[in-house]
Design a protein around this motif. Structure first.
Motif, PDB file in Angstrom:
ATOM      1  N   LEU A 100      20.034   8.630   5.351  1.00  0.00           N
ATOM      2  CA  LEU A 100      19.232   8.999   4.186  1.00  0.00           C
ATOM      3  C   LEU A 100      19.239   7.924   3.096  1.00  0.00           C
ATOM      4  N   ASN A 101      20.391   7.328   2.819  1.00  0.00           N
ATOM      5  CA  ASN A 101      20.460   6.298   1.775  1.00  0.00           C
ATOM      6  C   ASN A 101      19.602   5.094   2.118  1.00  0.00           C
ATOM      7  N   THR A 102      19.677   4.638   3.365  1.00  0.00           N
ATOM      8  CA  THR A 102      18.858   3.511   3.807  1.00  0.00           C
ATOM      9  C   THR A 102      17.382   3.879   3.719  1.00  0.00           C
ATOM     10  N   ARG A 103      17.051   5.060   4.192  1.00  0.00           N
ATOM     11  CA  ARG A 103      15.660   5.532   4.168  1.00  0.00           C
ATOM     12  C   ARG A 103      15.115   5.528   2.730  1.00  0.00           C
ATOM     13  N   LEU A 104      15.863   6.132   1.812  1.00  0.00           N
ATOM     14  CA  LEU A 104      15.402   6.225   0.424  1.00  0.00           C
ATOM     15  C   LEU A 104      15.294   4.851  -0.231  1.00  0.00           C
ATOM     16  N   HIS A 105      16.273   3.987   0.023  1.00  0.00           N
ATOM     17  CA  HIS A 105      16.249   2.627  -0.520  1.00  0.00           C
ATOM     18  C   HIS A 105      15.018   1.874  -0.011  1.00  0.00           C
ATOM     19  N   GLU A 106      14.796   1.914   1.298  1.00  0.00           N
ATOM     20  CA  GLU A 106      13.672   1.181   1.872  1.00  0.00           C
ATOM     21  C   GLU A 106      12.328   1.774   1.442  1.00  0.00           C
ATOM     22  N   GLU A 107      12.236   3.101   1.381  1.00  0.00           N
ATOM     23  CA  GLU A 107      10.984   3.729   0.928  1.00  0.00           C
ATOM     24  C   GLU A 107      10.621   3.261  -0.473  1.00  0.00           C
ATOM     25  N   LYS A 108      11.601   3.258  -1.346  1.00  0.00           N
ATOM     26  CA  LYS A 108      11.361   2.847  -2.731  1.00  0.00           C
ATOM     27  C   LYS A 108      10.895   1.388  -2.796  1.00  0.00           C
ATOM     28  N   ARG A 109      11.579   0.525  -2.077  1.00  0.00           N
ATOM     29  CA  ARG A 109      11.227  -0.907  -2.071  1.00  0.00           C
ATOM     30  C   ARG A 109       9.854  -1.136  -1.438  1.00  0.00           C
ATOM     31  N   LEU A 110       9.576  -0.451  -0.328  1.00  0.00           N
ATOM     32  CA  LEU A 110       8.296  -0.640   0.363  1.00  0.00           C
ATOM     33  C   LEU A 110       7.115  -0.145  -0.477  1.00  0.00           C
ATOM     34  N   THR A 111       7.266   1.018  -1.105  1.00  0.00           N
ATOM     35  CA  THR A 111       6.162   1.516  -1.928  1.00  0.00           C
ATOM     36  C   THR A 111       5.954   0.602  -3.129  1.00  0.00           C
ATOM     37  N   SER A 112       7.028   0.094  -3.710  1.00  0.00           N
ATOM     38  CA  SER A 112       6.910  -0.850  -4.814  1.00  0.00           C
ATOM     39  C   SER A 112       6.170  -2.118  -4.369  1.00  0.00           C
ATOM     40  N   MET A 113       6.500  -2.627  -3.177  1.00  0.00           N
ATOM     41  CA  MET A 113       5.800  -3.787  -2.621  1.00  0.00           C
ATOM     42  C   MET A 113       4.314  -3.482  -2.445  1.00  0.00           C
ATOM     43  N   LEU A 114       4.016  -2.282  -1.938  1.00  0.00           N
ATOM     44  CA  LEU A 114       2.623  -1.884  -1.726  1.00  0.00           C
ATOM     45  C   LEU A 114       1.837  -1.931  -3.029  1.00  0.00           C
ATOM     46  N   PHE A 115       2.410  -1.394  -4.099  1.00  0.00           N
ATOM     47  CA  PHE A 115       1.703  -1.317  -5.377  1.00  0.00           C
ATOM     48  C   PHE A 115       1.427  -2.698  -5.968  1.00  0.00           C
ATOM     49  N   ASP A 116       2.154  -3.725  -5.495  1.00  0.00           N
ATOM     50  CA  ASP A 116       1.937  -5.094  -5.968  1.00  0.00           C
ATOM     51  C   ASP A 116       0.938  -5.873  -5.121  1.00  0.00           C
ATOM     52  N   GLN A 117       0.466  -5.286  -4.032  1.00  0.00           N
ATOM     53  CA  GLN A 117      -0.458  -5.992  -3.134  1.00  0.00           C
ATOM     54  C   GLN A 117      -1.870  -6.025  -3.722  1.00  0.00           C
ATOM     55  N   PRO A 118      -2.602  -7.121  -3.548  1.00  0.00           N
ATOM     56  CA  PRO A 118      -3.985  -7.181  -4.029  1.00  0.00           C
ATOM     57  C   PRO A 118      -4.866  -6.100  -3.376  1.00  0.00           C
ATOM     58  N   GLU A 119      -4.556  -5.746  -2.128  1.00  0.00           N
ATOM     59  CA  GLU A 119      -5.332  -4.703  -1.445  1.00  0.00           C
ATOM     60  C   GLU A 119      -5.220  -3.373  -2.194  1.00  0.00           C
ATOM     61  N   TRP A 120      -4.024  -3.086  -2.711  1.00  0.00           N
ATOM     62  CA  TRP A 120      -3.823  -1.861  -3.486  1.00  0.00           C
ATOM     63  C   TRP A 120      -4.547  -1.967  -4.828  1.00  0.00           C
ATOM     64  N   MET A 121      -4.332  -3.069  -5.493  1.00  0.00           N
ATOM     65  CA  MET A 121      -4.889  -3.239  -6.843  1.00  0.00           C
ATOM     66  C   MET A 121      -6.417  -3.160  -6.852  1.00  0.00           C
ATOM     67  N   ASN A 122      -7.040  -3.597  -5.769  1.00  0.00           N
ATOM     68  CA  ASN A 122      -8.504  -3.612  -5.697  1.00  0.00           C
ATOM     69  C   ASN A 122      -9.091  -2.324  -5.134  1.00  0.00           C
ATOM     70  N   ALA A 123      -8.255  -1.412  -4.670  1.00  0.00           N
ATOM     71  CA  ALA A 123      -8.742  -0.212  -3.980  1.00  0.00           C
ATOM     72  C   ALA A 123      -9.013   0.932  -4.952  1.00  0.00           C
ATOM     73  N   LYS A 124     -10.161   1.555  -4.759  1.00  0.00           N
ATOM     74  CA  LYS A 124     -10.499   2.771  -5.516  1.00  0.00           C
ATOM     75  C   LYS A 124     -10.270   4.017  -4.647  1.00  0.00           C
ATOM     76  N   VAL A 125     -10.521   3.877  -3.340  1.00  0.00           N
ATOM     77  CA  VAL A 125     -10.335   4.968  -2.380  1.00  0.00           C
ATOM     78  C   VAL A 125      -9.305   4.510  -1.352  1.00  0.00           C
ATOM     79  N   ILE A 126      -8.203   5.282  -1.251  1.00  0.00           N
ATOM     80  CA  ILE A 126      -7.079   4.909  -0.388  1.00  0.00           C
ATOM     81  C   ILE A 126      -6.826   6.018   0.618  1.00  0.00           C
TER      82      ILE A 126
END
Length: 185
Positions: A21-47
């Motif tokens: 669980l600790n690894t899962r939660l740590h990685e989920e948090k880091r991965l979602t944070s990485m996603l929010f920094d991607q240009p694909e995310w920033m430019n998307a209106k419909v996801i």
């Protein structure tokens, strides 16, 4: 050495089940944070994303963040012949449980492939080059055949595969980008 996708799917599912669980939660948090920094995310209106199941990376933080930023989230609904469509997720969405125990929208506006800016594609194993093994139904490969927008997958470290672990089939569709943490993270 290459293995069948069925063998690998079972092995990677077992690895996901053993992820603490600790690894899962740590990685989920880091991965979602990485996603929010991607240009694909920033430019998307419909996801497009899934309503995650217990084995999968939790998509609820992604959905909440998108809604906070006034982006439209669409989620899959299965159709006959292993097809699917994406339906708007909002406060009026009603759900029905499928025979596989998955919640799908019962109502709502259907978005066409050309109306979706970014698709977050699930799977059980990924390579950094964008190859993936899904859950075995072929729904995403069929949908990706008619989808030309950006595709991103989020991979737990335990889901990252070597490029030569399996032989791709002609109908396999790659994703544009796989986000994963460095092994030392």
């Amino acid at each position: 050495m290459t293995y069948s996708k069925k063998e690998l799917r079972q092995a990677y599912i077992a690895r996901l089940q053993q992820l603490d669980l600790n690894t899962r939660l740590h990685e989920e948090k880091r991965l979602t944070s990485m996603l929010f920094d991607q240009p694909e995310w920033m430019n998307a209106k419909v996801i497009a994303t899934t309503l995650s199941q217990s084995l999968e990376l939790d998509t609820s933080p992604i959905i909440l963040h998108a809604r906070h930023e006034n982006r439209q989230i669409v989620v899959p609904r299965t159709l006959p012949d292993r097809q699917m469509e994406f339906v708007a997720l909002n406060e009026d969405t009603e759900f029905v449980e499928t025979t596989f125990g998955i919640l799908e929208p019962k109502n709502g506006r259907v978005y066409q492939p050309d109306e979706i800016d970014l698709m977050i594609v699930p799977g059980v194993a990924f390579t950094l080059s964008g190859r993936r093994i899904g859950f075995g139904g072929g729904y995403y490969d069929r949908y990706l055949d008619k989808y030309d927008g950006d595709t991103v997958s989020l991979s737990f470290t335990t889901q990252l595969a070597n490029e030569n672990e399996w032989q791709s089939d002609q109908y396999d569709r790659h994703v544009n980008k796989v986000l994963s943490l460095p092994e030392t993270d």
